[in-house]
Design a protein around this motif. Structure first.
Motif, short mmCIF file in Angstrom:
data_model
loop_
_atom_site.label_atom_id
_atom_site.label_comp_id
_atom_site.label_asym_id
_atom_site.label_seq_id
_atom_site.Cartn_x
_atom_site.Cartn_y
_atom_site.Cartn_z
N PRO A 102 0.84 -1.19 0.00
CA PRO A 102 0.00 0.00 0.00
C PRO A 102 0.88 1.25 0.00
O PRO A 102 1.88 1.31 0.69
CB PRO A 102 -0.78 -0.11 1.31
N GLU A 106 -0.67 7.08 0.48
CA GLU A 106 -1.99 7.69 0.37
C GLU A 106 -3.10 6.68 0.68
O GLU A 106 -4.24 7.05 0.88
CB GLU A 106 -2.18 8.32 -1.01
N GLU A 107 -2.76 5.39 0.70
CA GLU A 107 -3.76 4.39 1.06
C GLU A 107 -3.89 4.24 2.57
O GLU A 107 -4.73 3.50 3.06
CB GLU A 107 -3.42 3.05 0.42
N LEU A 108 -3.01 4.89 3.28
CA LEU A 108 -3.08 4.89 4.74
C LEU A 108 -3.65 6.22 5.20
O LEU A 108 -3.26 7.26 4.70
CB LEU A 108 -1.67 4.76 5.35
N MET A 109 -4.55 6.17 6.15
CA MET A 109 -4.96 7.41 6.79
C MET A 109 -3.76 7.95 7.56
O MET A 109 -2.91 7.18 8.01
CB MET A 109 -6.11 7.10 7.76
N ASP A 124 -12.98 4.95 3.69
CA ASP A 124 -11.92 5.38 4.61
C ASP A 124 -11.73 4.41 5.78
O ASP A 124 -10.71 4.46 6.47
CB ASP A 124 -12.23 6.78 5.16
N GLN A 139 -11.14 1.35 5.48
CA GLN A 139 -9.98 0.52 5.11
C GLN A 139 -8.67 1.30 5.27
O GLN A 139 -7.66 0.74 5.68
CB GLN A 139 -10.12 0.02 3.67
N ARG A 140 -8.72 2.58 4.96
CA ARG A 140 -7.50 3.39 5.16
C ARG A 140 -7.16 3.47 6.64
O ARG A 140 -5.99 3.43 7.03
CB ARG A 140 -7.71 4.80 4.58
N ARG A 173 -5.72 0.07 7.66
CA ARG A 173 -4.32 -0.08 7.23
C ARG A 173 -3.38 0.68 8.16
O ARG A 173 -2.31 0.21 8.50
CB ARG A 173 -4.15 0.46 5.81
N ARG A 174 -3.80 1.88 8.54
CA ARG A 174 -2.95 2.67 9.42
C ARG A 174 -2.76 1.95 10.76
O ARG A 174 -1.65 1.87 11.30
CB ARG A 174 -3.56 4.06 9.62
#
Lengths: 434, 68
Positions: free
Chosen positions: B5, B8-11, B49, B51-52, B55-56
């Motif tokens: 990822p 930008e795919e992570l918050m 968001d 999912q973001r 991921r974070r």
């Protein structure tokens, strides 16, 4: 049946769906035995899903079966203090039980909002006709526990699930073990186990696995975890107490000074990944501060770790874990070394904490309380090193291995938790699993 | 081939931790029976968001904030 036997039996039972799916994928491939490859992946620390029994284990009731509910990792774990129920209890004989005698087992990888750290890896395996199984590990427990479970319980159990074994290809033909992060410590432990199966496995591969420790865990003994500490860090003391009951986490520190020094010449001769000084230093004197041989001052009042009466920090577990880390960093006999490969990720910037400085904790140990008005005892060195964002490249290889077995790969990003999906890691795996 | 990822795919850590702390704080004041529904509603409102955010959180579990 003992508590541990019941726990392992239930862990096998809860893996049956995944085993059936694995055997189904295996059976559907029309490949000759020479082209079949099976990979067992061991997830990283905190990367396995844990499930907790809904009822209490009864010592006097053999053959119990339980219903389970997820405890790690769910939104309730993060938002509603479910993490408190991960606490363990160490009995007088050194055996660990789960809180309230409600068994906790590991099943597969974590999945939060549909996000898992290994989805790209499994797709990659499918595209290459590689059979795969992700074996969840209870990351709270020692690496040796997962090693023993895999060799003594899981593999024999898997074979019993093969339908019509006399007329089926052996799913345990060409076996590759891959361990991500702390899962690589399990793979390393399997390699060194002396178990007869080890000779039959093709390769043992670690990805982003520390061999000489990392600095992240040291923070948790005094800071808890920012995601679990609650609003205003109100639950920080409780989270520290819960984390202090996990024997596995004591194995994640920088290796003791003697172990580091034994390989110091190799560690200092590693090109841009070289490390020349011990990675844990006292903040005042700049002398080594060995996490596994913590010194105290003033009759024990000035301390590296919190006093046991405040957080339950277990110095006996620390000592045992130090021996484990040392044994996992020892040079291997040639026959085993030839099968061992370490993939270490390197991001596009030097952005990985590589060493720490340590202040003594002093009475009344207010560093443990919230709000903490003092500087935390563990201070990360601002000089960052090449690595995957969590594991510096210098720790992610067994230094005594030949360099062609510890090739660094350039990651597209810094996400250690997701590096098993990274194209560079998968390319390297492809070369190792032909 | 699947890539890691991207950032930008992570918050962002600040936004994600802010959300989690806010929800933790609000949940503390609720009865247990209301909490599950509250979490469902908050995640649904986040949409993709969520999912973001996930991921974070997963990314940072092994990566304590740097304290220098």
């Amino acid at each position: 049946m003992t508590y541990d036997a019941a726990r392992e039996s239930e862990q096998l039972r809860l893996n049956n769906d995944a085993i059936n799916a694995f055997l189904g994928r295996f059976g559907n491939k029309n490949l000759p035995p020479a082209q079949r490859r099976t990979v067992f992946l061991f997830p990283g620390g905190m990367g396995s899903e844990l499930r907790r029994a809904t009822t209490v284990y009864d010592d006097g009731d053999p053959g119990q079966q339980f219903e389970f509910e997820p405890i790690w990792l769910t939104w309730e774990t993060l938002l509603d203090n479910l993490s408190f129920d991960l606490e363990m209890t160490k009995l007088a004989d050194g055996v660990y039980r789960d809180k309230d005698d409600r068994i906790i087992v590991a099943v597969g990888p974590v999945d939060l909002a549909g996000v898992t750290p290994y989805s790209g890896f499994t797709v990659w395996c499918d595209l290459r006709n590689i059979d795969w199984f992700i074996l969840g590990c209870d990351w709270r427990r020692r690496a040796a526990d997962s090693q023993a479970f895999f060799l003594n319980d899981f593999l024999p159990h898997l074979l019993t699930r093969v339908p019509n074994p006399a007329n089926s290809p052996n799913p345990l033909g060409r076996i590759y073990l891959v361990g991500h992060s702390a899962g690589g410590m399990v793979v390393n432990s399997i390699l060194r186990s002396g178990h007869p199966s080890v000779a039959t496995f093709e390769k043992f591969i670690t990805v982003g696995t520390p061999f000489y420790g990392y600095g992240g865990q040291l923070h948790r003994w005094t800071e808890g975890d920012p995601w679990l500490n609650g609003p205003g860090d109100i639950f920080r003391p409780k989270i520290i107490r819960v984390l202090s009951t996990f024997p596995g986490c004591y194995e994640w520190h920088y290796a003791d000074e003697a172990t580091f020094n034994a390989d110091s010449a190799l560690l200092a001769n590693d090109g841009r990944f070289s490390i020349n000084t011990y990675p844990s230093l006292d903040d005042s004197s700049s002398q080594p501060a060995d996490p596994y041989h913590p010194v105290t001052q003033f009759g024990g009042l000035f301390r590296r770790y919190p006093p046991a009466f405040l957080t339950g920090f277990d110095e006996a577990e620390l000592s045992a874990a130090g021996n484990v880390v040392s044994s996992l960093a020892a040079a291997l006999p040639n026959a085993l070394a030839a099968k061992f490969f370490n993939i270490r990720g390197v991001g596009t910037q030097d952005d990985t904490v590589s060493s720490v400085r340590w202040k003594f904790m002093t009475p009344p140990y207010v560093q443990l309380a919230r709000p903490c008005l003092l500087q935390e005892p563990i201070i990360d060195d601002p000089m960052m090193a090449p690595g995957d964002g969590v594991q510096p490249a210098w720790t992610a290889r067994l230094a005594s291995l030949p360099t062609n077995q510890t090739t660094p790969v350039n990651l597209a990003s810094f996400e250690h938790m997701f590096m098993m999906n990274d194209g560079a890691v998968l390319n390297r795996l492809g070369a190792l699993i032909p | 081939m699947t890539e890691s990822p991207k950032h930008e795919e992570l918050m962002s850590r600040e936004e994600a931790l802010g959300l989690v702390r806010k929800w933790q704080s609000e949940i503390k004041r609720m009865k247990s029976v209301e909490r599950g529904k509250y979490i469902e509603e908050k995640l649904a409102a986040l949409g993709p968001d969520a999912q973001r955010l996930a991921r974070r959180i997963l990314n940072d579990l092994l990566k304590p904030p740097q304290k220098t």
